[in-house]
Design a protein around this motif. Sequence first.
Motif, short mmCIF file in Angstrom:
data_model
loop_
_atom_site.label_atom_id
_atom_site.label_comp_id
_atom_site.label_asym_id
_atom_site.label_seq_id
_atom_site.Cartn_x
_atom_site.Cartn_y
_atom_site.Cartn_z
N ASP A 2 -29.65 -65.56 76.69
CA ASP A 2 -29.68 -65.13 78.08
C ASP A 2 -28.85 -66.08 78.93
O ASP A 2 -29.05 -67.30 78.88
CB ASP A 2 -31.12 -65.12 78.61
CG ASP A 2 -31.95 -64.00 78.04
OD1 ASP A 2 -31.38 -63.07 77.45
OD2 ASP A 2 -33.18 -64.06 78.19
N LYS A 3 -27.92 -65.54 79.71
CA LYS A 3 -27.11 -66.34 80.62
C LYS A 3 -27.60 -66.08 82.03
O LYS A 3 -27.65 -64.94 82.47
CB LYS A 3 -25.63 -66.01 80.48
CG LYS A 3 -25.08 -66.39 79.12
CD LYS A 3 -23.61 -66.15 79.01
CE LYS A 3 -23.14 -66.55 77.63
NZ LYS A 3 -21.72 -66.36 77.45
N ILE A 4 -27.97 -67.16 82.71
CA ILE A 4 -28.58 -67.06 84.03
C ILE A 4 -27.78 -67.91 85.01
O ILE A 4 -27.47 -69.05 84.73
CB ILE A 4 -30.04 -67.56 83.98
CG1 ILE A 4 -30.83 -66.81 82.91
CG2 ILE A 4 -30.70 -67.43 85.34
CD1 ILE A 4 -32.12 -67.48 82.50
N SER A 5 -27.47 -67.34 86.16
CA SER A 5 -26.80 -68.09 87.22
C SER A 5 -27.81 -68.34 88.33
O SER A 5 -28.50 -67.42 88.76
CB SER A 5 -25.61 -67.28 87.76
OG SER A 5 -24.95 -68.01 88.76
N VAL A 6 -27.90 -69.60 88.76
CA VAL A 6 -28.87 -69.98 89.79
C VAL A 6 -28.14 -70.68 90.92
O VAL A 6 -27.43 -71.65 90.69
CB VAL A 6 -29.96 -70.91 89.21
CG1 VAL A 6 -30.87 -71.42 90.31
CG2 VAL A 6 -30.77 -70.20 88.14
N ALA A 22 -35.67 -70.04 87.17
CA ALA A 22 -34.82 -69.18 86.34
C ALA A 22 -35.64 -68.29 85.41
O ALA A 22 -35.07 -67.57 84.58
CB ALA A 22 -33.86 -70.05 85.53
N ASN A 23 -36.95 -68.35 85.51
CA ASN A 23 -37.87 -67.56 84.70
C ASN A 23 -37.79 -67.84 83.21
O ASN A 23 -38.03 -66.96 82.38
CB ASN A 23 -37.69 -66.06 84.97
CG ASN A 23 -38.12 -65.67 86.36
OD1 ASN A 23 -39.15 -66.12 86.84
ND2 ASN A 23 -37.31 -64.86 87.01
N PHE A 69 -31.66 -69.87 76.30
CA PHE A 69 -31.32 -69.64 77.70
C PHE A 69 -30.19 -70.57 78.09
O PHE A 69 -30.21 -71.76 77.77
CB PHE A 69 -32.52 -69.93 78.61
CG PHE A 69 -33.71 -69.05 78.34
CD1 PHE A 69 -33.87 -67.86 79.03
CD2 PHE A 69 -34.66 -69.41 77.42
CE1 PHE A 69 -34.96 -67.04 78.78
CE2 PHE A 69 -35.76 -68.62 77.16
CZ PHE A 69 -35.91 -67.43 77.85
N ILE A 71 -28.34 -71.73 81.56
CA ILE A 71 -28.43 -71.66 83.01
C ILE A 71 -27.25 -72.42 83.62
O ILE A 71 -27.00 -73.58 83.30
CB ILE A 71 -29.73 -72.30 83.54
CG1 ILE A 71 -30.93 -71.65 82.84
CG2 ILE A 71 -29.83 -72.16 85.05
CD1 ILE A 71 -32.22 -72.44 83.00
#
Length: 74
Positions: A2-6, A22-23, A69, A71
């Motif tokens: 999973d790629k997450i941008s915060v 970021a859950n 993950f 982030i």
Amino acid sequence: MDKISVKIDSEYIKLGELLKYANVVSQGSEAKYLIKEGNVKVNGETVLERGKKIYPGTEVYALYNNEEFFIKTE
């Protein structure tokens, strides 16, 4: 993975808070366990402190419940 941008709206965010935001985890206790087990890397280096300051432009990798993950903070 999973790629997450915060987006960080302040100067920095603490690592444990970032993982919740970021859950990746739902509670601070989960973040504490994840970090202490050595399953979190910040800019490629394993981090063992939940209060590590994370600034915009930082990359965080976490492995939790056999899920990866990635982030990216901005």
